[in-house]
Design an enzyme around this catalytic site. Sequence first.
Site, PDB file in Angstrom:
ATOM      1  N   SER A   1      70.915  81.761  47.013  1.00 12.97           N
ATOM      2  CA  SER A   1      70.669  80.334  46.793  1.00 12.97           C
ATOM      3  C   SER A   1      69.587  80.117  45.737  1.00 12.97           C
ATOM      4  O   SER A   1      69.257  78.979  45.407  1.00 12.97           O
ATOM      5  CB  SER A   1      70.264  79.659  48.104  1.00 12.97           C
ATOM      6  OG  SER A   1      69.169  80.330  48.693  1.00 12.97           O
TER       7      SER A   1
ATOM      8  N   HIS B   1      85.397  35.339  45.142  1.00  9.96           N
ATOM      9  CA  HIS B   1      86.709  35.840  44.674  1.00  9.96           C
ATOM     10  C   HIS B   1      86.746  35.975  43.150  1.00  9.96           C
ATOM     11  O   HIS B   1      87.812  35.915  42.552  1.00  9.96           O
ATOM     12  CB  HIS B   1      87.851  34.923  45.128  1.00  9.96           C
ATOM     13  CG  HIS B   1      87.795  34.540  46.573  1.00  9.96           C
ATOM     14  ND1 HIS B   1      88.434  35.233  47.565  1.00  9.96           N
ATOM     15  CD2 HIS B   1      87.118  33.533  47.197  1.00  9.96           C
ATOM     16  CE1 HIS B   1      88.186  34.667  48.740  1.00  9.96           C
ATOM     17  NE2 HIS B   1      87.372  33.648  48.544  1.00  9.96           N
TER      18      HIS B   1
ATOM     19  N   SER C   1      81.598  52.482  19.362  1.00  5.53           N
ATOM     20  CA  SER C   1      82.838  53.246  19.461  1.00  5.53           C
ATOM     21  C   SER C   1      83.053  53.984  18.154  1.00  5.53           C
ATOM     22  O   SER C   1      82.719  53.482  17.087  1.00  5.53           O
ATOM     23  CB  SER C   1      84.003  52.297  19.731  1.00  5.53           C
ATOM     24  OG  SER C   1      85.210  52.870  19.282  1.00  5.53           O
TER      25      SER C   1
ATOM     26  N   LYS D   1      82.667  47.325  18.474  1.00  3.29           N
ATOM     27  CA  LYS D   1      82.341  47.520  19.881  1.00  3.29           C
ATOM     28  C   LYS D   1      80.861  47.748  20.152  1.00  3.29           C
ATOM     29  O   LYS D   1      80.137  48.318  19.369  1.00  3.29           O
ATOM     30  CB  LYS D   1      83.116  48.721  20.434  1.00  3.29           C
ATOM     31  CG  LYS D   1      84.596  48.506  20.434  1.00  3.29           C
ATOM     32  CD  LYS D   1      85.066  47.924  21.730  1.00  3.29           C
ATOM     33  CE  LYS D   1      85.292  49.026  22.725  1.00  3.29           C
ATOM     34  NZ  LYS D   1      86.020  48.535  23.881  1.00  3.29           N
TER      35      LYS D   1
ATOM     36  N   ASN E   1      79.414  49.000  23.756  1.00  5.60           N
ATOM     37  CA  ASN E   1      79.848  49.312  25.123  1.00  5.60           C
ATOM     38  C   ASN E   1      78.658  49.461  26.076  1.00  5.60           C
ATOM     39  O   ASN E   1      77.662  50.079  25.720  1.00  5.60           O
ATOM     40  CB  ASN E   1      80.669  50.604  25.128  1.00  5.60           C
ATOM     41  CG  ASN E   1      81.942  50.467  24.319  1.00  5.60           C
ATOM     42  OD1 ASN E   1      82.553  49.408  24.299  1.00  5.60           O
ATOM     43  ND2 ASN E   1      82.321  51.530  23.632  1.00  5.60           N
TER      44      ASN E   1
ATOM     45  N   GLU F   1      78.002  51.378  33.097  1.00  6.13           N
ATOM     46  CA  GLU F   1      79.193  52.074  33.608  1.00  6.13           C
ATOM     47  C   GLU F   1      78.795  53.355  34.330  1.00  6.13           C
ATOM     48  O   GLU F   1      79.358  53.716  35.367  1.00  6.13           O
ATOM     49  CB  GLU F   1      80.151  52.393  32.461  1.00  6.13           C
ATOM     50  CG  GLU F   1      80.754  51.152  31.822  1.00  6.13           C
ATOM     51  CD  GLU F   1      81.407  51.480  30.484  1.00  6.13           C
ATOM     52  OE1 GLU F   1      82.587  51.858  30.494  1.00  6.13           O
ATOM     53  OE2 GLU F   1      80.738  51.374  29.439  1.00  6.13           O
TER      54      GLU F   1
ATOM     55  N   TYR G   1      70.104  77.944  63.699  1.00  2.00           N
ATOM     56  CA  TYR G   1      70.367  78.054  62.270  1.00  2.00           C
ATOM     57  C   TYR G   1      71.695  78.771  62.006  1.00  2.00           C
ATOM     58  O   TYR G   1      71.992  79.782  62.635  1.00  2.00           O
ATOM     59  CB  TYR G   1      69.236  78.822  61.566  1.00  2.00           C
ATOM     60  CG  TYR G   1      69.502  79.012  60.081  1.00  2.00           C
ATOM     61  CD1 TYR G   1      69.200  78.005  59.163  1.00  2.00           C
ATOM     62  CD2 TYR G   1      70.089  80.184  59.595  1.00  2.00           C
ATOM     63  CE1 TYR G   1      69.470  78.167  57.811  1.00  2.00           C
ATOM     64  CE2 TYR G   1      70.357  80.352  58.244  1.00  2.00           C
ATOM     65  CZ  TYR G   1      70.055  79.342  57.363  1.00  2.00           C
ATOM     66  OH  TYR G   1      70.326  79.499  56.026  1.00  2.00           O
TER      67      TYR G   1
ATOM     68  N   GLN H   1      72.631  76.400  54.332  1.00  2.00           N
ATOM     69  CA  GLN H   1      72.141  76.621  52.970  1.00  2.00           C
ATOM     70  C   GLN H   1      72.844  75.673  51.981  1.00  2.00           C
ATOM     71  O   GLN H   1      72.331  75.399  50.911  1.00  2.00           O
ATOM     72  CB  GLN H   1      72.386  78.087  52.574  1.00  2.00           C
ATOM     73  CG  GLN H   1      71.982  78.433  51.168  1.00  2.00           C
ATOM     74  CD  GLN H   1      71.909  79.944  50.968  1.00  2.00           C
ATOM     75  OE1 GLN H   1      71.013  80.595  51.487  1.00  2.00           O
ATOM     76  NE2 GLN H   1      72.877  80.502  50.263  1.00  2.00           N
TER      77      GLN H   1
ATOM     78  N   LYS I   1      71.483  71.867  50.131  1.00  2.77           N
ATOM     79  CA  LYS I   1      70.539  71.546  49.063  1.00  2.77           C
ATOM     80  C   LYS I   1      71.157  71.095  47.738  1.00  2.77           C
ATOM     81  O   LYS I   1      70.740  70.078  47.177  1.00  2.77           O
ATOM     82  CB  LYS I   1      69.640  72.761  48.799  1.00  2.77           C
ATOM     83  CG  LYS I   1      68.606  72.959  49.908  1.00  2.77           C
ATOM     84  CD  LYS I   1      67.757  74.188  49.707  1.00  2.77           C
ATOM     85  CE  LYS I   1      68.303  75.421  50.364  1.00  2.77           C
ATOM     86  NZ  LYS I   1      68.561  75.361  51.802  1.00  2.77           N
TER      87      LYS I   1
HETATM   88  N1  ARG Z   1      68.245  80.405  51.784  1.00  2.00           N
HETATM   89  C1  ARG Z   1      68.345  80.036  53.158  1.00  2.00           C
HETATM   90  C2  ARG Z   1      68.759  78.582  53.306  1.00  2.00           C
HETATM   91  O1  ARG Z   1      68.652  77.876  52.378  1.00  2.00           O
HETATM   92  C3  ARG Z   1      67.030  80.238  53.821  1.00  2.00           C
HETATM   93  C4  ARG Z   1      67.110  80.533  55.269  1.00  2.00           C
HETATM   94  C5  ARG Z   1      67.728  81.840  55.462  1.00  2.00           C
HETATM   95  N2  ARG Z   1      67.640  82.270  56.801  1.00  2.00           N
HETATM   96  C6  ARG Z   1      68.300  83.353  57.213  1.00  2.00           C
HETATM   97  N3  ARG Z   1      68.160  83.675  58.425  1.00  2.00           N
HETATM   98  N4  ARG Z   1      69.074  84.038  56.419  1.00  2.00           N
HETATM   99  O2  ARG Z   1      69.209  78.149  54.348  1.00  2.00           O
END
Ligand code: ARG
Length: 464
Positions: free
Chosen positions: A24, A157, A278, A284, A286, A291, A318, A323, A326
């Site tokens: 990640s 409307h 354009s 034009k 725009n 948009e 967990y 992961q 994010k």
């Molecule tokens: N990179 C992981 C995440 O974003 C961190 C946590 C990882 N935990 C684990 N037990 N492998 O979730």
Amino acid sequence: MSNSMWGGRFSEGPAAIMEEINASIGFDQKLYRQDIAGSKAHAAMLARQGIIAADDAEKIAAGLDAILREIEAGEFKFSRALEDIHLNIESRLKELIGDAAGRLHTARSRNDQVATDFKLWVRDTIDAMDAALRELQVALADKAFEHAGQVMPGFTHLQSAQPVTFGHHMLAYVEMIGRDRGRFQDARRRLNENPLGAAALAGTSFPIDRFQTSASLGFDRPTANSLDSVSDRDFVIEALAAASLCAIHLSRFAEEIVIWSSAQFRFIKLSDKFTTGSSIMPQKRNPDAAELVRAKTGRIIGAQTALQIVMKGLPLAYQKDMQEDKEQAFDAFESLELAIAATTGMVLDMEPEAATLKKAAGSGFATATDLADWLVRELNMPFRDAHHVTGRIVAIASERGVELTKVTLDEMQAVHPAITEAVYSVLTVDKSVRSRTSYGGTSPKNVRSQAKRWQRALAREAKA
Ligand code: ARG
């Protein structure tokens, strides 16, 4: 080679594809500041509790500061083999300070670490969003005050309904954004509990003080259940939900800007700063910024939906699925910040076209309701009858291709004999908006005082 951070029981390294799907670091490096802050708070607490030696904690803090500088200077080498931001930083810490680095991970896990980091990041983002939204409100409230008396058509409307003022229209968005900010604050309040110290899922046998780390990281208190601490991402989803609603509001305004700036409407002028030309049609101009604000909504709502689907049905605690919380969230909040800034820019830039707006406000029999209200007030007619009489007068105007002010008194009296010359006084758009004095109504007087109320409140916030 097995992973140096957790590879004790492994004899082989991961397959290349395993490393690719597992890593990640490509996106979670954005959390470096929060990760370092969390680690510093944790190490200081461990030392104060006598769990690690004070000089080890000092070395750890100094090493983390050095890493922060390296990352900010763009000198840090992120490694995919080290999976994520947590292991990348810890491994570098070992290079910098040696064995003391290994003590940092006492009484914690990457599970509580990542939850803490991401909460801190979302909190920072909410604060940035709030400041940007406040600026947008200031721009809108200032425009509203300046154009409190500028009549324009109000639509239902997308048909001419009743005249309103430009200022009133701006203030509608100030209200919406006020609620958006409220939703972000609600999310922030619920988010602000510290997961650090929940460790992997069960807590720890070390005598840690989670209240200490909570205070140093600006959390209101520690989370009360270690399983919950590491396994929920509701705080991200909730902030994304607030972001989605905000994006929806911005998209509606953006759509109006697109319509208003078209050649057919010409309600507002946007300068060269917020338009593009354009490559083939020289005439034009725009409204691309509007948009794109309208379009960004898709990825923001998409991010919320995606994370909801990731979380659905996940057993405690967990799971690596989490992961996936994010990448899209980063994108969504960045997109929203950009959309807010572009909208603020357009508000500051836009100029209402007074003459066009006034002309449009008076077309489409926009004062028909004023005529009906006059019949109720002056002739004591029930509103339903007045509605019918007005409808017949509108039909005459429509047939003759004129506005209501051009229907003669004879023609009106043919519909209802009691109508007098005085009726014309309510048929102009200026009279119409001036008469809408009910609380929250569009009268310029109301708009001016509502705009002032917002300007004062927003200025007070800036001082606080
Ligand atoms: N990179 C992981 C995440 O974003 C961190 C946590 C990882 N935990 C684990 N037990 N492998 O979730």
